[in-house]
Design a protein around this motif. Structure first.
Motif, PDB file in Angstrom:
ATOM      1  N   THR A   1       1.116  -0.983  -0.146  1.00 62.67           N
ATOM      2  CA  THR A   1       0.150  -0.011  -0.328  1.00 62.67           C
ATOM      3  C   THR A   1       0.847   0.790   0.152  1.00 62.67           C
ATOM      4  O   THR A   1       1.521   1.631   0.971  1.00 62.67           O
TER       5      THR A   1
ATOM      6  N   THR B   1      -1.684  -0.985  -4.431  1.00 63.05           N
ATOM      7  CA  THR B   1      -3.218   0.048  -3.737  1.00 63.05           C
ATOM      8  C   THR B   1      -2.077   0.939  -3.333  1.00 63.05           C
ATOM      9  O   THR B   1      -1.600   1.276  -3.309  1.00 63.05           O
TER      10      THR B   1
ATOM     11  N   PHE C   1      -5.255   6.661  -5.873  1.00 63.58           N
ATOM     12  CA  PHE C   1      -3.838   6.099  -5.769  1.00 63.58           C
ATOM     13  C   PHE C   1      -2.680   6.262  -5.906  1.00 63.58           C
ATOM     14  O   PHE C   1      -1.926   6.263  -4.853  1.00 63.58           O
TER      15      PHE C   1
ATOM     16  N   ALA D   1      -4.651  -2.763  -7.634  1.00 56.96           N
ATOM     17  CA  ALA D   1      -5.987  -2.342  -7.399  1.00 56.96           C
ATOM     18  C   ALA D   1      -6.093  -0.281  -6.556  1.00 56.96           C
ATOM     19  O   ALA D   1      -5.902  -0.492  -5.601  1.00 56.96           O
TER      20      ALA D   1
ATOM     21  N   ASN E   1      -7.650   2.460  -6.177  1.00 49.92           N
ATOM     22  CA  ASN E   1      -9.236   2.821  -5.645  1.00 49.92           C
ATOM     23  C   ASN E   1      -9.393   4.710  -5.438  1.00 49.92           C
ATOM     24  O   ASN E   1     -10.477   5.135  -4.798  1.00 49.92           O
TER      25      ASN E   1
END
Length: 263
Positions: A17, A54, A60, A104, A106
């Motif tokens: 992340t 992510t 992001f 992913a 976001n």
């Protein structure tokens, strides 16, 4: 790591992340170094099957942190090339991992953040995902960090040209329709969906998946990815010699529209 948080939600799966939510997870030299180190370290883990990338918070990745960009116009051409290659090594290391990488997405993925999503093998977006090639808005080229090579192969030359030249945002629904996103899912289930896909991949032959990735990437390369990076790096280094980047940075600080001259 200062800019990335690493978690292991299930066997064979890692979630990295980007963790600068107060700055829209924008990129710094520290982040570039940590991304490269993380990719190379994880790539040596024989039990790792999938990496999910992510962002923390609402975005992001907002691209290169403009607070760190003030010194760019004062760098020598070779100094700017070193800067570009630092960033390029990070994304190249991520794209070159043996295992699949799922982005992913976001929220906003702008500029270098767009390039980061393109370096992944698969892109799943939440309904809040949005993209733009912000480079032309700050006096730089959309030929950056592999974007000119990967974007045209994903959405086609004409769409890529319109997207790059206008600097407009592309929302999640359109991104899915043109092939930039594999799928769009509700924001609250984004990470669960990415992990579910990762588990599907983990259920398959690790060697088969890795060699499938190698074959898919190699057969995309009618032209060389390395050659694209070389061309992009020189283009960026050249553009920092002009007037538009300092103007854009000044306008950003003064919260006004930049007045570009193209000189």
């Amino acid at each position: 790591m200062q800019t990335i948080r690493l978690e292991r939600p299930a066997k064979g799966i890692a979630v990295a992340t980007l963790d600068r939510p107060e700055r829209m997870n924008s990129m710094t030299n520290t982040m570039f170094r940590e991304l490269e180190s993380l990719a190379r370290t994880l790539d040596r883990e024989n039990d790792l099957r999938v990496l999910i990338l992510t962002g923390a918070g609402k975005a992001f990745c907002g691209g290169y942190d403009l607070d760190d960009a003030e010194d760019l116009p004062s760098l020598s051409p070779m100094g700017m090339l070193d800067q570009q290659e630092l960033a390029a090594r990070a994304l190249s290391a991520l794209r070159g991992m043996r295992i699949p990488v799922i982005a992913a997405i976001n929220g906003a993925a702008a500029g270098g953040g767009l390039s980061l999503t393109l370096a992944a093998d698969i892109r799943i977006g939440s309904t809040a995902a949005r993209f733009n090639a912000a480079f032309v808005r700050i006096g730089l080229s959309a030929g950056d960090l592999g974007a000119s090579w990967l974007l045209t192969r994903l959405i086609g030359p004409a769409r890529a040209a319109e997207f790059a030249y206008t600097g407009r945002f592309m929302e999640a629904v359109e991104a899915e329709a043109v092939g930039l996103l594999n799928s769009v899912v509700p924001a609250e289930s984004l990470l669960d969906e990415a992990i579910a896909m990762a588990k599907q991949i983990c259920a398959n032959s690790p060697g088969g998946v890795q060699l499938s990735k190698r074959a898919l990437q190699a057969n995309m390369e009618v032209a060389s990815y390395a050659a694209a990076l070389e061309l992009e790096n020189r283009g960026q280094a050249l553009l920092t010699r002009g007037e538009d980047l300092p103007e854009a940075l000044a306008a950003f600080k003064e919260k006004r529209r930049p007045e570009f001259t193209g000189r």
